[in-house]
Design a protein around this motif. Structure first.
Motif, PDB file in Angstrom:
ATOM      1  N   PHE A 186       0.856  -1.187   0.000  1.00 11.43           N
ATOM      2  CA  PHE A 186       0.000   0.000   0.000  1.00 11.43           C
ATOM      3  C   PHE A 186       0.889   1.232   0.000  1.00 11.43           C
ATOM      4  O   PHE A 186       1.955   1.238   0.626  1.00 11.43           O
ATOM      5  N   CYS A 187       0.469   2.264  -0.705  1.00 11.97           N
ATOM      6  CA  CYS A 187       1.177   3.542  -0.695  1.00 11.97           C
ATOM      7  C   CYS A 187       0.144   4.641  -0.862  1.00 11.97           C
ATOM      8  O   CYS A 187      -0.646   4.617  -1.811  1.00 11.97           O
ATOM      9  N   ASP A 188       0.150   5.616   0.054  1.00 11.92           N
ATOM     10  CA  ASP A 188      -0.768   6.744  -0.077  1.00 11.92           C
ATOM     11  C   ASP A 188      -0.009   7.969  -0.583  1.00 11.92           C
ATOM     12  O   ASP A 188       1.157   7.893  -0.960  1.00 11.92           O
ATOM     13  N   SER A 189      -0.668   9.118  -0.567  1.00  9.23           N
ATOM     14  CA  SER A 189      -0.060  10.339  -1.098  1.00  9.23           C
ATOM     15  C   SER A 189       1.174  10.763  -0.310  1.00  9.23           C
ATOM     16  O   SER A 189       2.084  11.378  -0.871  1.00  9.23           O
ATOM     17  N   THR A 190       1.253  10.409   0.958  1.00  7.61           N
ATOM     18  CA  THR A 190       2.441  10.748   1.745  1.00  7.61           C
ATOM     19  C   THR A 190       3.665  10.034   1.166  1.00  7.61           C
ATOM     20  O   THR A 190       4.716  10.643   0.981  1.00  7.61           O
ATOM     21  N   GLY A 191       3.534   8.759   0.881  1.00  4.81           N
ATOM     22  CA  GLY A 191       4.638   8.006   0.296  1.00  4.81           C
ATOM     23  C   GLY A 191       5.019   8.541  -1.065  1.00  4.81           C
ATOM     24  O   GLY A 191       6.208   8.706  -1.380  1.00  4.81           O
ATOM     25  N   LEU A 192       4.019   8.838  -1.890  1.00  9.46           N
ATOM     26  CA  LEU A 192       4.293   9.397  -3.207  1.00  9.46           C
ATOM     27  C   LEU A 192       5.035  10.726  -3.081  1.00  9.46           C
ATOM     28  O   LEU A 192       6.018  10.972  -3.788  1.00  9.46           O
ATOM     29  N   ASN A 193       4.600  11.586  -2.164  1.00  5.45           N
ATOM     30  CA  ASN A 193       5.263  12.880  -1.975  1.00  5.45           C
ATOM     31  C   ASN A 193       6.706  12.724  -1.508  1.00  5.45           C
ATOM     32  O   ASN A 193       7.579  13.492  -1.925  1.00  5.45           O
ATOM     33  N   GLU A 194       6.974  11.751  -0.660  1.00  2.44           N
ATOM     34  CA  GLU A 194       8.365  11.513  -0.231  1.00  2.44           C
ATOM     35  C   GLU A 194       9.234  11.122  -1.423  1.00  2.44           C
ATOM     36  O   GLU A 194      10.365  11.584  -1.555  1.00  2.44           O
ATOM     37  N   LEU A 195       8.708  10.274  -2.283  1.00  2.38           N
ATOM     38  CA  LEU A 195       9.456   9.857  -3.468  1.00  2.38           C
ATOM     39  C   LEU A 195       9.673  11.025  -4.429  1.00  2.38           C
ATOM     40  O   LEU A 195      10.757  11.194  -4.984  1.00  2.38           O
ATOM     41  N   LEU A 196       8.647  11.852  -4.616  1.00  4.40           N
ATOM     42  CA  LEU A 196       8.775  13.020  -5.487  1.00  4.40           C
ATOM     43  C   LEU A 196       9.801  14.014  -4.948  1.00  4.40           C
ATOM     44  O   LEU A 196      10.610  14.555  -5.708  1.00  4.40           O
ATOM     45  N   ARG A 197       9.773  14.266  -3.638  1.00 10.35           N
ATOM     46  CA  ARG A 197      10.754  15.184  -3.029  1.00 10.35           C
ATOM     47  C   ARG A 197      12.175  14.650  -3.184  1.00 10.35           C
ATOM     48  O   ARG A 197      13.096  15.399  -3.514  1.00 10.35           O
ATOM     49  N   ALA A 198      12.345  13.354  -2.947  1.00 13.45           N
ATOM     50  CA  ALA A 198      13.679  12.759  -3.072  1.00 13.45           C
ATOM     51  C   ALA A 198      14.164  12.830  -4.511  1.00 13.45           C
ATOM     52  O   ALA A 198      15.336  13.127  -4.766  1.00 13.45           O
ATOM     53  N   ARG A 199      13.277  12.594  -5.455  1.00 14.64           N
ATOM     54  CA  ARG A 199      13.648  12.683  -6.873  1.00 14.64           C
ATOM     55  C   ARG A 199      14.126  14.086  -7.198  1.00 14.64           C
ATOM     56  O   ARG A 199      15.151  14.268  -7.861  1.00 14.64           O
ATOM     57  N   ALA A 200      13.400  15.097  -6.729  1.00 13.06           N
ATOM     58  CA  ALA A 200      13.782  16.492  -6.992  1.00 13.06           C
ATOM     59  C   ALA A 200      15.143  16.816  -6.380  1.00 13.06           C
ATOM     60  O   ALA A 200      15.984  17.462  -7.023  1.00 13.06           O
ATOM     61  N   ARG A 201      15.387  16.360  -5.144  1.00 12.90           N
ATOM     62  CA  ARG A 201      16.685  16.615  -4.494  1.00 12.90           C
ATOM     63  C   ARG A 201      17.821  15.945  -5.248  1.00 12.90           C
ATOM     64  O   ARG A 201      18.884  16.539  -5.439  1.00 12.90           O
ATOM     65  N   LEU A 202      17.611  14.713  -5.668  1.00 12.83           N
ATOM     66  CA  LEU A 202      18.646  14.000  -6.414  1.00 12.83           C
ATOM     67  C   LEU A 202      18.930  14.682  -7.758  1.00 12.83           C
ATOM     68  O   LEU A 202      20.084  14.806  -8.165  1.00 12.83           O
ATOM     69  N   ARG A 203      17.899  15.131  -8.421  1.00 15.59           N
ATOM     70  CA  ARG A 203      18.095  15.792  -9.719  1.00 15.59           C
ATOM     71  C   ARG A 203      18.922  17.063  -9.576  1.00 15.59           C
ATOM     72  O   ARG A 203      19.679  17.410 -10.481  1.00 15.59           O
ATOM     73  N   GLU A 204      18.792  17.757  -8.443  1.00 15.49           N
ATOM     74  CA  GLU A 204      19.571  18.987  -8.219  1.00 15.49           C
ATOM     75  C   GLU A 204      21.068  18.712  -8.241  1.00 15.49           C
ATOM     76  O   GLU A 204      21.856  19.594  -8.573  1.00 15.49           O
ATOM     77  N   THR A 205      21.462  17.502  -7.880  1.00 16.29           N
ATOM     78  CA  THR A 205      22.887  17.148  -7.855  1.00 16.29           C
ATOM     79  C   THR A 205      23.256  16.186  -8.990  1.00 16.29           C
ATOM     80  O   THR A 205      24.309  15.571  -8.951  1.00 16.29           O
ATOM     81  N   GLY A 206      22.364  16.042  -9.958  1.00 16.05           N
ATOM     82  CA  GLY A 206      22.639  15.177 -11.095  1.00 16.05           C
ATOM     83  C   GLY A 206      22.297  13.725 -10.866  1.00 16.05           C
ATOM     84  O   GLY A 206      22.641  12.869 -11.680  1.00 16.05           O
ATOM     85  N   GLY A 207      21.608  13.413  -9.777  1.00 14.33           N
ATOM     86  CA  GLY A 207      21.240  12.033  -9.481  1.00 14.33           C
ATOM     87  C   GLY A 207      19.890  11.651 -10.055  1.00 14.33           C
ATOM     88  O   GLY A 207      19.145  12.488 -10.560  1.00 14.33           O
ATOM     89  N   LEU A 208      19.594  10.369  -9.980  1.00 13.07           N
ATOM     90  CA  LEU A 208      18.348   9.815 -10.503  1.00 13.07           C
ATOM     91  C   LEU A 208      17.644   8.997  -9.431  1.00 13.07           C
ATOM     92  O   LEU A 208      18.297   8.392  -8.585  1.00 13.07           O
ATOM     93  N   LEU A 209      16.329   8.961  -9.496  1.00 11.92           N
ATOM     94  CA  LEU A 209      15.538   8.074  -8.645  1.00 11.92           C
ATOM     95  C   LEU A 209      14.580   7.325  -9.560  1.00 11.92           C
ATOM     96  O   LEU A 209      13.780   7.947 -10.258  1.00 11.92           O
ATOM     97  N   ASP A 210      14.702   6.012  -9.580  1.00  8.62           N
ATOM     98  CA  ASP A 210      13.846   5.160 -10.402  1.00  8.62           C
ATOM     99  C   ASP A 210      13.074   4.196  -9.517  1.00  8.62           C
ATOM    100  O   ASP A 210      13.487   3.898  -8.394  1.00  8.62           O
ATOM    101  N   LEU A 211      11.954   3.712 -10.037  1.00  6.40           N
ATOM    102  CA  LEU A 211      11.109   2.775  -9.304  1.00  6.40           C
ATOM    103  C   LEU A 211      11.128   1.415  -9.991  1.00  6.40           C
ATOM    104  O   LEU A 211      11.271   1.328 -11.216  1.00  6.40           O
ATOM    105  N   ALA A 212      10.957   0.379  -9.204  1.00  2.73           N
ATOM    106  CA  ALA A 212      10.902  -0.981  -9.748  1.00  2.73           C
ATOM    107  C   ALA A 212       9.868  -1.795  -8.987  1.00  2.73           C
ATOM    108  O   ALA A 212       9.638  -1.571  -7.802  1.00  2.73           O
ATOM    109  N   GLY A 213       9.243  -2.722  -9.685  1.00  2.00           N
ATOM    110  CA  GLY A 213       8.353  -3.686  -9.042  1.00  2.00           C
ATOM    111  C   GLY A 213       7.056  -3.106  -8.512  1.00  2.00           C
ATOM    112  O   GLY A 213       6.622  -3.504  -7.434  1.00  2.00           O
TER     113      GLY A 213
END
Length: 142
Positions: free
Chosen positions: A69-96
């Protein structure tokens, strides 16, 4: 007190509703976060901390195959982390992503933001992932 009367032993501790396990990926500077259980407002803390610890990674693959199960809180954490990683040239991908988590990503349109792989093995095998800028989210591999 606290012992099980039938065996004289203590019962096992309760299973947590949500767990995060970090492991190094291949190649170096890649981290795999394995998620399990229910990710919601009450359980998001461990994910937030794990993502913060990965802030300097070149790539983070979030393995959602154990997520039920994942609600909007989990999605928002993933979106925030993706944005932070992109600022430093990193990537966040999902699997499964499996139902019902998969459905939440479809309904919210998050597939247009994240690259989604069938599983972590496939994500790690994508040798081109580290050379893209992360704006081509929405690819469903496999």
């Amino acid at each position: 007190m606290g012992a099980d009367d039938s065996t004289g032993e203590r019962p096992p501790p309760p299973t947590p509703r949500f767990v995060v396990r970090a492991r190094p990926g291949t190649p170096d500077a890649v981290v795999v976060l394995e998620l399990g259980g229910e990710l919601d407002h009450d359980t998001a803390g461990p994910l937030r901390r794990a993502l913060d610890e990965c802030a300097r990674a070149r790539r983070v693959v979030v393995d959602c195959s154990g997520l039920t199960f994942c609600d909007s809180t989990g999605l928002n954490e993933l979106l925030r982390a993706r944005a932070r990683l992109r600022e430093t040239g990193g990537l966040l991908d999902l699997a499964g992503l499996y139902p019902p988590v998969n459905r939440m990503f479809d309904i919210t349109g998050a597939r247009t933001v994240f690259r989604v792989y069938a599983d972590a093995v496939e994500a790690l095998a994508d040798e081109d992932a580290g050379t893209r800028d992360g704006r081509d989210g929405g690819d469903i591999h496999g």
